[in-house]
Design a protein around this motif. Structure first.
Motif, mmCIF file in Angstrom:
data_model
loop_
_atom_site.group_PDB
_atom_site.id
_atom_site.type_symbol
_atom_site.label_atom_id
_atom_site.label_comp_id
_atom_site.label_asym_id
_atom_site.label_seq_id
_atom_site.Cartn_x
_atom_site.Cartn_y
_atom_site.Cartn_z
ATOM 1 N N LYS A 147 0.933 -1.198 0.042
ATOM 2 C CA LYS A 147 -0.041 0.031 0.081
ATOM 3 C C LYS A 147 0.892 1.234 -0.009
ATOM 4 O O LYS A 147 1.343 1.755 -0.742
ATOM 5 N N PHE A 148 1.139 1.953 0.955
ATOM 6 C CA PHE A 148 1.814 3.109 1.368
ATOM 7 C C PHE A 148 2.863 2.959 2.379
ATOM 8 O O PHE A 148 2.910 3.941 3.203
ATOM 9 N N PRO A 149 3.766 2.026 2.566
ATOM 10 C CA PRO A 149 4.649 1.893 3.651
ATOM 11 C C PRO A 149 5.793 2.677 3.259
ATOM 12 O O PRO A 149 6.503 2.810 2.272
ATOM 13 N N LEU A 150 6.287 3.348 4.364
ATOM 14 C CA LEU A 150 7.580 4.361 4.388
ATOM 15 C C LEU A 150 8.627 3.769 5.527
ATOM 16 O O LEU A 150 8.127 3.828 6.623
ATOM 17 N N ASN A 151 9.769 3.226 5.023
ATOM 18 C CA ASN A 151 10.536 2.622 6.330
ATOM 19 C C ASN A 151 11.849 3.802 6.390
ATOM 20 O O ASN A 151 12.332 4.052 5.150
ATOM 21 N N ILE A 152 12.017 3.996 7.482
ATOM 22 C CA ILE A 152 13.226 4.957 7.710
ATOM 23 C C ILE A 152 14.277 4.417 8.463
ATOM 24 O O ILE A 152 13.853 3.785 9.464
ATOM 25 N N THR A 153 15.610 4.197 8.073
ATOM 26 C CA THR A 153 16.556 3.961 9.093
ATOM 27 C C THR A 153 17.841 4.939 8.988
ATOM 28 O O THR A 153 17.824 5.965 8.246
ATOM 29 N N THR A 154 18.571 4.865 9.989
ATOM 30 C CA THR A 154 19.625 5.983 10.296
ATOM 31 C C THR A 154 20.824 5.147 10.314
ATOM 32 O O THR A 154 21.102 3.903 10.674
ATOM 33 N N SER A 155 22.169 5.782 9.872
ATOM 34 C CA SER A 155 23.512 5.187 9.844
ATOM 35 C C SER A 155 24.216 6.359 10.152
ATOM 36 O O SER A 155 24.621 7.227 9.339
ATOM 37 N N GLY A 156 24.675 6.506 11.461
ATOM 38 C CA GLY A 156 25.386 7.834 11.831
ATOM 39 C C GLY A 156 24.411 8.928 11.905
ATOM 40 O O GLY A 156 23.212 9.198 12.464
ATOM 41 N N ASN A 157 24.920 10.122 10.973
ATOM 42 C CA ASN A 157 24.075 11.161 10.699
ATOM 43 C C ASN A 157 22.929 11.210 9.283
ATOM 44 O O ASN A 157 22.188 12.069 9.168
ATOM 45 N N SER A 158 23.255 9.930 8.565
ATOM 46 C CA SER A 158 22.506 9.707 7.651
ATOM 47 C C SER A 158 21.181 9.111 7.860
ATOM 48 O O SER A 158 21.013 8.348 8.771
ATOM 49 N N VAL A 159 20.222 9.782 7.306
ATOM 50 C CA VAL A 159 18.681 9.255 7.457
ATOM 51 C C VAL A 159 18.189 8.845 6.039
ATOM 52 O O VAL A 159 18.128 9.568 4.900
ATOM 53 N N ASN A 160 18.050 7.466 6.149
ATOM 54 C CA ASN A 160 17.818 6.783 4.594
ATOM 55 C C ASN A 160 16.067 6.327 4.881
ATOM 56 O O ASN A 160 15.842 5.998 5.944
ATOM 57 N N MET A 161 15.827 6.200 3.731
ATOM 58 C CA MET A 161 14.334 6.029 3.568
ATOM 59 C C MET A 161 14.087 5.091 2.207
ATOM 60 O O MET A 161 14.573 5.288 1.403
ATOM 61 N N THR A 162 13.043 4.415 2.200
ATOM 62 C CA THR A 162 12.554 3.578 1.173
ATOM 63 C C THR A 162 11.051 3.222 1.185
ATOM 64 O O THR A 162 10.399 3.138 2.280
ATOM 65 N N SER A 163 10.665 3.193 0.172
ATOM 66 C CA SER A 163 8.950 3.287 -0.331
ATOM 67 C C SER A 163 8.704 1.609 -0.842
ATOM 68 O O SER A 163 7.647 1.323 -1.064
ATOM 69 N N GLY A 164 9.665 0.990 -1.044
ATOM 70 C CA GLY A 164 9.626 -0.184 -1.712
ATOM 71 C C GLY A 164 9.983 -0.204 -3.035
ATOM 72 O O GLY A 164 10.338 -1.229 -3.715
ATOM 73 N N LEU A 165 10.010 0.933 -3.513
ATOM 74 C CA LEU A 165 10.222 1.453 -5.145
ATOM 75 C C LEU A 165 11.364 2.276 -5.089
ATOM 76 O O LEU A 165 12.081 2.290 -6.170
ATOM 77 N N THR A 166 11.439 3.180 -4.119
ATOM 78 C CA THR A 166 12.580 4.426 -4.185
ATOM 79 C C THR A 166 13.331 4.142 -3.020
ATOM 80 O O THR A 166 12.797 4.262 -1.638
ATOM 81 N N ASN A 167 14.548 4.493 -3.186
ATOM 82 C CA ASN A 167 15.651 4.703 -2.209
ATOM 83 C C ASN A 167 16.263 5.957 -1.989
ATOM 84 O O ASN A 167 16.848 6.158 -3.244
ATOM 85 N N THR A 168 16.125 6.676 -0.899
ATOM 86 C CA THR A 168 16.622 8.009 -1.011
ATOM 87 C C THR A 168 17.073 8.339 0.478
ATOM 88 O O THR A 168 16.917 7.563 1.506
ATOM 89 N N SER A 169 17.629 9.471 0.785
ATOM 90 C CA SER A 169 18.042 9.863 2.071
ATOM 91 C C SER A 169 17.807 11.454 2.131
ATOM 92 O O SER A 169 17.592 12.074 1.120
ATOM 93 N N VAL A 170 17.762 11.977 3.306
ATOM 94 C CA VAL A 170 17.478 13.238 3.804
ATOM 95 C C VAL A 170 19.030 13.914 3.204
ATOM 96 O O VAL A 170 19.985 13.499 3.910
ATOM 97 N N SER A 171 18.677 14.915 2.488
ATOM 98 C CA SER A 171 20.005 15.741 2.255
ATOM 99 C C SER A 171 20.174 17.062 2.730
ATOM 100 O O SER A 171 20.986 17.783 2.611
ATOM 101 N N GLY A 172 19.129 17.514 3.585
ATOM 102 C CA GLY A 172 19.098 18.673 4.170
ATOM 103 C C GLY A 172 17.987 18.933 5.046
ATOM 104 O O GLY A 172 16.946 18.614 4.699
#
Length: 254
Positions: free
Chosen positions: A150-175
């Protein structure tokens, strides 16, 4: 002469007494009033938080702003931010993020899907940068159901990096674009594509029809026992028999 002298002295004393009385009645001169300092007016309360103005000031979010306005989500955010204590978190894709989509992607979406796409980038809770480390997945967005497919959004962190995935898109917070304790706006470099819109699951197959409960014997009983050829043959034999009987009867009487 003596009387005139006494009269002069008494007049002088009378004038002196009158002068002293007048001086005592007036008292010391009042000090000049201190100049009044005008009180500065209290600053007018700031207007309601406007997400589109924040993005316009940041620049490079023209397409996301256009979607916010065309779907009326911008007006919804304005009301929610000023009538709720829960706050809001927005993941804003840059213009380059939209440019990386396949040509014609946005135009192929229905109005409802465009609303869902925008809402998928909005979390109805304020999330600071430190809260990403303890977040519970899948994260529920304003798009709705966060279940698988449906509309799942999963967020993980690695140090100061915040990563997220929708199942189709993988990206991260850049600012971080904006944060005030109630609203947080973060920049991302990819458009989050939800499964429900870009990879919907096929509908479940229809159930097989129920098997007939009629017994085979009943089916056999309802079907004809003889073919049309058999029926014609029986009728011919019957006619021959009747003709033979008639011939015998005629021979007797003759």
């Amino acid at each position: 002469m003596k009387q005139q002298y006494v009269f002069t002295i008494l007049s002088f004393l009378l004038l002196f007494v009158l002068h002293c009385s007048t001086t005592l009645a007036q008292g010391p001169a009042a000090a000049p009033a201190a100049p009044t300092t005008p009180v500065a007016a209290a600053p007018a309360p700031s207007g309601p938080t406007n997400v589109t103005k924040i993005l316009e000031k940041a620049g490079q979010f023209t397409l996301f702003i256009r979607l916010l306005k065309s779907t009326q989500v911008a007006n919804q955010l304005l009301g929610q931010l000023n009538n709720s204590n829960n706050g809001m978190t927005i993941f804003a894709p840059t213009d380059n993020a939209f440019a990386s989509l396949k040509s014609g992607t946005l135009n192929s979406l229905s109005d409802e899907q465009k609303v869902e796409l925008v809402q998928f980038h909005i979390v109805p809770t304020y999330l600071s940068s430190t809260q990403f480390q303890t977040i519970s997945n899948p994260l529920r967005t304003q798009a709705g159901d966060s279940g698988d497919g449906k509309f799942p959004l999963n967020i993980t962190t690695s140090g100061n990096s915040v990563n997220m995935t929708s199942g189709l898109t993988n990206t991260s917070v850049s600012g971080t674009i904006y944060t005030d304790g109630q609203l947080a706006v973060y920049q991302i470099d990819q458009v989050l594509r939800p499964m429900q819109i870009f990879a919907p699951r096929p509908p479940a197959p229809a159930p097989a029809p129920a098997k007939s409960k009629k017994k085979k014997a009943a089916v056999v009983a309802d079907s004809p026992d003889e073919t049309p050829a058999d029926n014609n043959k029986a009728a011919t034999l019957q006619n021959v028999a009747m003709f033979g009987v008639a011939a015998v009867v005629a021979a007797i009487y003759l």
